[in-house]
Design a protein around this motif. Sequence first.
Motif, PDB file in Angstrom:
ATOM      1  N   VAL A   1       0.955  -1.133  -0.099  1.00 32.87           N
ATOM      2  CA  VAL A   1       0.076  -0.039   0.022  1.00 32.87           C
ATOM      3  C   VAL A   1       0.906   1.167   0.100  1.00 32.87           C
ATOM      4  CG1 VAL A   1      -1.651   1.312   1.286  1.00 32.87           C
ATOM      5  CG2 VAL A   1      -1.951  -1.159   0.964  1.00 32.87           C
ATOM      6  N   ASP A   2       1.924   1.383   0.791  1.00 36.50           N
ATOM      7  CA  ASP A   2       2.871   2.484   0.780  1.00 36.50           C
ATOM      8  C   ASP A   2       3.517   2.445  -0.604  1.00 36.50           C
ATOM      9  OD1 ASP A   2       4.137   4.457   2.351  1.00 36.50           O
ATOM     10  OD2 ASP A   2       6.053   3.334   2.469  1.00 36.50           O
ATOM     11  N   ARG A   3       3.839   1.639  -1.151  1.00 36.63           N
ATOM     12  CA  ARG A   3       4.471   1.863  -2.619  1.00 36.63           C
ATOM     13  C   ARG A   3       3.496   2.304  -3.508  1.00 36.63           C
ATOM     14  NH1 ARG A   3       7.346  -3.233  -1.668  1.00 36.63           N
ATOM     15  NH2 ARG A   3       5.556  -4.391  -2.778  1.00 36.63           N
ATOM     16  N   SER A   4       2.350   1.860  -3.351  1.00 35.44           N
ATOM     17  CA  SER A   4       1.250   2.648  -4.097  1.00 35.44           C
ATOM     18  C   SER A   4       0.878   3.747  -4.196  1.00 35.44           C
ATOM     19  CB  SER A   4      -0.181   1.463  -4.343  1.00 35.44           C
ATOM     20  OG  SER A   4       0.120   0.270  -4.701  1.00 35.44           O
ATOM     21  N   VAL A   5       0.763   4.146  -2.789  1.00 32.23           N
ATOM     22  CA  VAL A   5       0.581   5.519  -2.400  1.00 32.23           C
ATOM     23  C   VAL A   5       1.746   6.584  -2.910  1.00 32.23           C
ATOM     24  CG1 VAL A   5       0.243   7.101  -0.432  1.00 32.23           C
ATOM     25  CG2 VAL A   5      -0.856   4.993  -0.357  1.00 32.23           C
ATOM     26  N   THR A   6       2.913   6.025  -2.801  1.00 27.37           N
ATOM     27  CA  THR A   6       4.240   6.856  -3.237  1.00 27.37           C
ATOM     28  C   THR A   6       3.982   6.830  -4.672  1.00 27.37           C
ATOM     29  OG1 THR A   6       5.477   6.157  -1.423  1.00 27.37           O
ATOM     30  CG2 THR A   6       6.751   6.758  -3.281  1.00 27.37           C
ATOM     31  N   ARG A   7       3.576   5.877  -5.385  1.00 27.52           N
ATOM     32  CA  ARG A   7       3.558   6.112  -6.787  1.00 27.52           C
ATOM     33  C   ARG A   7       2.559   6.816  -7.476  1.00 27.52           C
ATOM     34  NH1 ARG A   7       4.469  -0.034  -7.137  1.00 27.52           N
ATOM     35  NH2 ARG A   7       2.326  -0.180  -7.211  1.00 27.52           N
ATOM     36  N   ALA A   8       1.385   6.845  -6.580  1.00 22.65           N
ATOM     37  CA  ALA A   8       0.136   7.939  -6.823  1.00 22.65           C
ATOM     38  C   ALA A   8       0.613   9.318  -6.638  1.00 22.65           C
ATOM     39  CB  ALA A   8      -0.968   7.312  -6.225  1.00 22.65           C
ATOM     40  N   ALA A   9       1.793   9.653  -5.807  1.00 28.59           N
ATOM     41  CA  ALA A   9       1.892  10.993  -5.436  1.00 28.59           C
ATOM     42  C   ALA A   9       2.630  11.879  -6.514  1.00 28.59           C
ATOM     43  CB  ALA A   9       2.547  11.034  -4.264  1.00 28.59           C
TER      44      ALA A   9
END
Length: 84
Positions: free
Chosen positions: A76-84
């Motif tokens: 989830v953290d990776r996905s949030v970072t990619r979406a930022a």
Amino acid sequence: METMDVQSMVFSKLAKYSPPSLVSDRLANEQKLSELDLDSLALLEVLYDLEEHYSITVDTGELHHLHTISDLVEVVDRSVTRAA
């Protein structure tokens, strides 16, 4: 987004879908998802809630690597970072 914020949200969503007797003591990062007695539908609901909350899409290829709560937090953290 800080990992601790993501971790708190993951714990919250897991607690929502896990039997109360399994989460009343504590959730731990290295705890296996299988120990939470979540069926595949409940795990997908957890993921959906997290995707909705963070406006992200989790890569389905990463789902096969989810064994612990920590694994879920990282995905989830990776996905949030990619979406930022």
